[in-house]
Design a protein around this motif. Structure first.
Motif, short mmCIF file in Angstrom:
data_model
loop_
_atom_site.label_atom_id
_atom_site.label_comp_id
_atom_site.label_asym_id
_atom_site.label_seq_id
_atom_site.Cartn_x
_atom_site.Cartn_y
_atom_site.Cartn_z
N LEU A 23 0.82 -1.21 0.00
CA LEU A 23 0.00 0.00 0.00
C LEU A 23 0.86 1.26 0.00
O LEU A 23 0.53 2.25 -0.64
N GLY B 208 2.73 1.65 -3.41
CA GLY B 208 1.73 1.90 -4.46
C GLY B 208 2.26 1.63 -5.86
O GLY B 208 1.79 2.20 -6.83
N GLN C 252 -2.81 5.66 -1.60
CA GLN C 252 -3.83 5.05 -2.45
C GLN C 252 -4.53 6.08 -3.31
O GLN C 252 -4.79 5.87 -4.48
#
Lengths: 444, 305
Positions: free
Chosen positions: B87, B90, B273
């Motif tokens: 995460l 990314g 995100q």
């Protein structure tokens, strides 16, 4: 993300709407949503937990009052519980019996201590006191210079390392008290350096200053946008310094200010002020009930009413009401309205205070300058034109555009908006806030 | 000391205080039940990761476990680390150090709300680039805050780099002059400091757009970077900040400051995100070399292991 918050509450409470009673099941459901909303407002996990427990207990123990719906009743329970957690009445600053009163600002880097010091000085001056600024931050480059600049703006003296002849913050603070006494300054505002709560040496420095000078007030300055860590920082600062009050800064943004709830419930110390902008007069007294509404995304109708009372002429308002009813509202009234509205602050800040609107206007481009252009256009009309705008044909519109430094398109737009508004007046009562918002000039 | 080691040292408190609990939660032989997930939810949320992203992570972990059936408790920890690393990176990586040599002058515009540490970060960046043998120009375009240009001036002296500043006035005008100077002389990097501004103030965001336009007009392709400086102690509001600043001027990277306390900066996970721009550096202290190039794996390991 934040925009959803007040919607979430509405949803949570809607689940209860239409129920004739509240039972364990529907309360737990609604409170689960409230829990999520509080967490998203950055209230600390453990604080949310005990908060929800208490609210559940209260809610379950209550009969549904006949006059209100279960939903409204739960709103009230949660709202009351928030107010209780946030503290009762506004806590004013303590002053010393023998001047100078010493007020000391402490907190993390970048929380806004120096700006707050200037704001407090400004407020004290208005109350007839003679503050002295003390620059005890010897670490951040040009920190003393920043405070001195504020001192010059406020036309009050600043005591710094230069005057003390020492780079030792303890000595600077200590000597500043003597200086204040000798120069008739009755409040000394100590601006200390920002520091991490885990920095043992720097925390000791604050303890030494406290022990030597015994300030009447130690204010813990915290960024209103702080997340879950607010609890750790506040715990450490209160443990070391047992500060007297809290000031939350940067509350002019769109943060829900969950840190307020966390800090208050962890330390038990009152929140005294809110910093709401960069200018020196933007310091507000803290009111728990208003903060509770803000955290719940319920708007701040009390502040709005207060502002309106301060700035709106009651006689004129009554006159206007009559005009509305008789459908005689003209462009002159429109222009007066805009002027009054502008005196209350920016459109965004005003609309933000209206319950239910706050969440909807986020991200909308609310342009205060559009209002200026509108008043300019109306000012360029003759009195007869203002009363009977339908007589404005092409050449008159061109003249008005030239006179007001705008374009014919803008004049057309204003007239169209005015027509819309007249129509709206007629059916105002039947609309929901979102629809009204769409028609407010400048809200695109 | 490598960057990874330094990061570990500076994030010591965070690791011990929060993620030490992971050890306990996923100790060998521990049973997995509803309370395990509840505790993990608490750990994630108190790290400022936010409710929705935390739930996303939990859901993913639960699915993996369902699929693989016999998962040992301590393996979940590794899965969690992998999830966080994925995460946080990314799929994008990029080091500012490598980029600054692509154009000359390489113009970097620094933006952010009040008190996040823009000026201090510029001071540190100037020192860093100057050490790499690059010729740096600082632009003190924060003409609003009292003594902001004095503060930057002291950093300019420390790093022995040139600085353009003025007393008060319009920041765009100052930037115009500065860009002229940047063109005529041979600077490698231009660091533009701007006044802190709340992302909700329409007029201040317009001012920022104007500054960007002035740079754009003066130097083709500039600003090459627009970096948002975020305070690592900020909660979920950081996401709103990132969104609004990105709307006003396209962001190319993030720098996160003040992570040397006990704050976890978890909000970065959801910002990553949303924005999909690299985190260039994290600030973990006051001195020049406390600005550490960000690496998702190093960072996650520094707080979890």
């Amino acid at each position: 993300m934040f925009n959803d918050l007040s919607n979430k509450f509405t949803l949570a409470f809607k689940k209860l709407a239409g129920r004739s009673s509240i039972n364990e099941k529907n309360i737990t459901d609604a409170l689960r949503d409230i829990r999520l909303a509080l967490l998203e407002a950055d209230v600390h996990f453990s604080v949310v937990k005990s908060f929800i427990d208490k609210a559940t207990e209260k809610a379950l123990g209550q009969e549904v009052l006949r006059s209100v719906s279960p939903g409204e009743q739960l709103v009230k329970i949660v709202h009351d519980e928030l107010i209780e957690t946030l503290g009762g009445e506004h806590a004013p600053l303590q002053h010393a019996a023998i001047p100078p009163t010493v007020i000391m600002m402490v907190g993390l880097q970048g929380s806004g201590k120096t700006t707050l010091t200037g704001k407090l000085a400004h407020q004290l001056i208005k109350k007839g006191r003679k503050p002295l600024l003390v620059a005890a931050d010897v670490y951040r480059p040009a920190a003393a210079e920043q405070l001195k600049t504020l001192g010059r703006q406020l036309e009050i003296p600043t005591f710094s390392a230069e005057e003390a002849g020492s780079q030792d913050p303890v000595k600077i603070c200590f000597d500043s008290i003597t200086y204040a006494r000798q120069h008739g300054r009755d409040v000394a505002l100590l601006d200390t350096a920002g520091r991490l709560h885990i920095d043992d040496d720097l925390m000791k420095e604050l303890e030494t200053i406290k022990a030597k000078i015994k300030p009447q007030e130690i204010l813990f300055v915290a960024d209103g946008m702080t997340g879950q860590d607010a609890v750790n920082t506040a715990k450490e600062f209160v443990g070391r310094l047992d500060f007297h009050g809290v000031v939350l800064t940067k509350m002019d943004g769109d943060a829900r200010g969950g840190a307020a709830l966390s800090i208050r419930s962890i330390t038990g110390k009152p929140i005294k002020y809110l910093g709401t902008g960069e200018k020196l007069d933007l310091l507000e007294e803290f009111h728990p009930e208003r903060m509770a509404s803000r955290i719940l995304g319920m708007g701040d109708i009390v502040s709005l009413v207060e502002k309106a009372q301060e700035h709106i002429d009651l006689e004129k308002a009554k006159e206007l009401e009559q005009k509305f009813l008789k459908n005689e509202f003209n462009l002159q009234d429109f222009s007066d309205q805009i002027r009054q509205l502008k005196r209350m602050g920016s459109i965004e800040s005003i609309l933000g205070m209206i319950p239910g609107v706050g969440g909807r206007i986020k991200g909308m481009n609310l342009d205060d300058k559009a209002l200026n252009r509108m008043t300019a256009i109306i000012s360029s009309m003759t009195i007869s034109e203002r009363n009977k705008p339908h007589q404005l044909e092409g050449r008159r519109r061109l003249r008005i555009a030239r006179g007001s430094g705008t374009s014919v398109q803008e004049v057309n737009q204003l007239l169209k908006q005015f027509q819309e508004m007249q129509k709206m007046m007629k059916k105002f009562g039947k609309m929901n806030p979102a629809e009204i918002m769409k028609r407010i000039p400048g809200a695109r | 000391m490598s960057f990874a080691e330094k990061l570990r040292l500076r994030l010591d408190k965070t690791r011990k205080q929060l993620f030490g609990r992971l050890n306990d939660l996923f100790r060998p032989g521990a049973t997995l039940d509803a309370s395990t997930w509840e505790s993990l939810e608490e750990i994630l949320i108190t790290a400022d990761i936010g409710v929705s992203t935390s739930h996303l992570i939990l859901d993913k972990l639960k699915k993996r476990i369902q699929k693989e059936k016999s998962v040992q408790p301590h393996e979940i920890r590794n899965l969690l680390e992998d999830e966080l690393i994925a995460l946080l990176s990314g799929g994008i990586s990029g080091q500012l150090d490598d980029r600054v040599v692509r154009n000359k002058p390489y113009v970097i515009l620094m933006v952010g709300v009040n008190g996040t540490g823009k000026t201090t970060t510029i001071g540190k960046l100037a020192g860093r680039f100057s050490d790499q043998g690059l010729k740096v120009l600082m632009v003190a375009a924060d003409t609003f805050r009292a003594a902001a240009s004095d503060q930057l001036g002291i950093w300019a002296d420390r790093a022995s780099v040139e600085i353009v500043h003025s007393k008060g006035g319009d920041p765009s005008a100052l930037i115009f002059d500065a860009m002229d100077r940047a063109k005529s002389r041979v600077f490698d990097v231009v660091l533009v400091d701007t006044a802190g501004r709340m992302h909700t103030k329409v007029n201040l965001m317009e001012e920022l757009k104007k500054m960007r336009r002035v740079i754009e007009k003066q130097i083709v392709g500039a600003p090459h970077e627009t970096i948002l400086v975020l305070d690592g102690t900020t909660g979920q509001n950081a996401a709103a900040q990132a969104k609004q600043f990105a709307k006003a001027c396209p962001l190319t990277g993030l720098i996160v400051t003040k992570l040397d306390g006990t704050a976890k900066g978890g909000v970065l996970v959801s910002i990553q995100q949303d924005l999909g721009v690299p985190i260039y550096y994290v600030g973990v202290g006051e001195s020049l070399d406390d600005l550490i190039p960000f690496n998702a794996e190093d960072f996650v390991k520094a707080v979890t292991e």
